[in-house]
Structure formats: structure tokens, C-alpha cells
Design a protein around this motif. Structure first.
Motif, PDB file in Angstrom:
ATOM      1  N   UNK A   3      18.575  -0.168   2.931  1.00 17.46           N
ATOM      2  CA  UNK A   3      18.525   1.160   3.645  1.00 17.46           C
ATOM      3  C   UNK A   3      17.496   1.836   3.120  1.00 17.46           C
ATOM      4  N   UNK A   4      17.069   2.011   1.968  1.00 19.44           N
ATOM      5  CA  UNK A   4      15.796   2.330   1.427  1.00 19.44           C
ATOM      6  C   UNK A   4      14.689   1.866   1.967  1.00 19.44           C
ATOM      7  N   UNK A   5      14.640   0.510   1.980  1.00 19.77           N
ATOM      8  CA  UNK A   5      13.657  -0.418   2.467  1.00 19.77           C
ATOM      9  C   UNK A   5      13.368  -0.061   3.924  1.00 19.77           C
ATOM     10  N   UNK A   6      14.469  -0.047   4.647  1.00 23.34           N
ATOM     11  CA  UNK A   6      14.293   0.314   6.084  1.00 23.34           C
ATOM     12  C   UNK A   6      13.779   1.887   6.355  1.00 23.34           C
ATOM     13  N   UNK A   7      13.928   2.715   5.607  1.00 24.92           N
ATOM     14  CA  UNK A   7      13.448   4.133   5.625  1.00 24.92           C
ATOM     15  C   UNK A   7      11.869   3.980   5.256  1.00 24.92           C
ATOM     16  N   UNK A   8      11.499   3.125   4.287  1.00 23.99           N
ATOM     17  CA  UNK A   8      10.247   3.101   3.987  1.00 23.99           C
ATOM     18  C   UNK A   8       9.478   2.264   5.047  1.00 23.99           C
ATOM     19  N   UNK A   9      10.010   1.318   5.644  1.00 23.22           N
ATOM     20  CA  UNK A   9       9.379   0.654   6.764  1.00 23.22           C
ATOM     21  C   UNK A   9       9.244   1.578   7.837  1.00 23.22           C
ATOM     22  N   UNK A  10      10.099   2.457   8.270  1.00 24.68           N
ATOM     23  CA  UNK A  10       9.777   3.369   9.397  1.00 24.68           C
ATOM     24  C   UNK A  10       8.925   4.248   8.986  1.00 24.68           C
ATOM     25  N   UNK A  11       8.804   4.939   7.904  1.00 21.16           N
ATOM     26  CA  UNK A  11       7.472   5.788   7.423  1.00 21.16           C
ATOM     27  C   UNK A  11       6.248   5.051   7.621  1.00 21.16           C
ATOM     28  N   UNK A  12       6.189   3.960   7.282  1.00 22.35           N
ATOM     29  CA  UNK A  12       5.006   3.166   7.546  1.00 22.35           C
ATOM     30  C   UNK A  12       4.533   2.740   8.746  1.00 22.35           C
ATOM     31  N   UNK A  23       5.474   4.838  11.056  1.00 21.62           N
ATOM     32  CA  UNK A  23       5.284   6.154  11.894  1.00 21.62           C
ATOM     33  C   UNK A  23       3.615   6.370  11.384  1.00 21.62           C
ATOM     34  N   UNK A  24       3.383   5.889  10.207  1.00 15.92           N
ATOM     35  CA  UNK A  24       1.775   6.333   9.891  1.00 15.92           C
ATOM     36  C   UNK A  24       0.757   5.368  10.478  1.00 15.92           C
ATOM     37  N   UNK A  25       1.269   4.296  10.734  1.00 16.41           N
ATOM     38  CA  UNK A  25       0.569   3.134  11.578  1.00 16.41           C
ATOM     39  C   UNK A  25       0.220   3.689  13.093  1.00 16.41           C
ATOM     40  N   UNK A  26       1.448   4.227  13.483  1.00 17.12           N
ATOM     41  CA  UNK A  26       1.247   4.827  14.879  1.00 17.12           C
ATOM     42  C   UNK A  26       0.625   5.971  15.026  1.00 17.12           C
ATOM     43  N   UNK A  27       0.279   6.753  13.914  1.00 17.97           N
ATOM     44  CA  UNK A  27      -0.461   7.918  13.913  1.00 17.97           C
ATOM     45  C   UNK A  27      -1.763   7.411  13.892  1.00 17.97           C
ATOM     46  N   UNK A  28      -2.287   6.645  12.941  1.00 17.16           N
ATOM     47  CA  UNK A  28      -3.369   6.095  12.498  1.00 17.16           C
ATOM     48  C   UNK A  28      -4.067   5.432  14.112  1.00 17.16           C
TER      49      UNK A  28
END
Length: 154
Positions: free
Chosen positions: A82-91, A93-98
Motif C-alpha cells: 500500500x505504501x509503495x502504491x502511494x509512492x508510485x501514485x505520487x511519482x 502525479x509528479x511525472x504528469x505535472x512535469x
């Protein structure tokens, strides 16, 4: 709590205790569920519990088998996943923002380059007296005489 959940599931009142423990198994229904168990030292742990009815040769229920399996490791892995999935979602989102920032930059730069180039081409056509069709036909010739750094041969 188990009796209450079963009462809701089967829409019939089920008494807490032994009846709740064997309700599904006594009816031939697979009964696996999670619960918190207590170790001999008093510590608690998550467990997967399975209850099965035992039958004699003619099919009469003669007892029940209840097995509880320590589920601590699985719960820890689920938490890590679950923590890995949360980190993956954050990454993500950051990639989409970039990617959005890159698209905005390219759009802006394209506009910034097209405006002066358009002015240059219009000025060139006015100086040479060429129409747009004539300019388009001559463009490959101009490209042949231009260097890679953008300067022209004399």
C-alpha cells in the motif's frame, strides 16, 4: 461481533458463541474469515480462521475443525505494498505535472519562434516580391544554402 455480521449476512438471528462459530460450516458453506487472536504471552495477532464440519460415513456432522493461521507477515506485506502504491501514485502525479510543464513550455516556445519567423518570411516576401506559393517552392533551395548553425553562405 461475528454473530451480528452473520445475522446480517443470512438475515436471521444468530446467537453469539458456538452457534456463530459453526453456523456456515454446519450448512456446508465454506467459512474463512479474519479475526484477531491472542497468543499465550497475551500479545495479539491477525489470523485467518477456517471452520470445517467433520462428517461420519453417513454424512452426519460429528464435530468441527477450526484452524487459525498467523496472518502477521501477510498484513505487513499488504501495508508495504500500500505504501509503495502511494509512492508510485505520487511519482506518477509528479511525472504528469512535469509533462504538462514541458507541453506548456514547447507551446510557448513554438509561439515565440513562429511569430518572429512569420515576420521575417513576410518581410522576405515583400522584399523579393514573391507570393506564398513561390516562397514555398523556393524554401528547399534556401535550406540547401543554409548551414546547420542557421547562418547562410555568402
Amino acid at each position: 461481533m461475528r454473530a451480528q455480521a452473520l445475522s446480517i449476512e443470512f438475515n436471521t438471528p444468530i446467537a453469539p458463541g458456538f452457534e456463530a462459530l459453526v453456523f456456515k460450516a454446519s450448512r456446508g458453506i465454506e467459512d474463512n474469515y479474519e479475526m484477531t487472536k491472542v497468543r499465550k504471552d497475551g500479545s495479539r495477532f491477525p489470523a485467518i480462521v477456517s471452520v470445517t464440519a467433520l462428517h461420519d460415513d453417513v454424512g452426519t456432522v460429528i464435530g468441527y475443525l477450526r484452524i487459525a493461521i498467523d496472518n502477521t507477515a501477510r498484513k505487513a506485506m499488504e501495508g508495504a505494498l500500500l505504501e509503495s502504491n502511494i509512492e508510485l501514485e505520487k511519482a506518477k502525479a509528479a511525472a504528469e505535472k512535469a509533462n504538462l510543464a514541458k507541453s506548456d513550455f514547447l507551446s510557448s516556445m513554438s509561439h515565440e519562434l513562429r511569430s518572429p519567423l512569420h515576420t521575417i518570411l513576410v518581410s522576405l516576401s515583400l522584399l523579393t516580391g514573391m507570393t506564398r506559393r513561390q516562397r514555398s517552392a523556393r524554401l528547399p533551395v534556401w535550406n540547401r544554402f543554409s548551414r546547420q548553425d542557421g547562418t547562410c553562405w555568402n
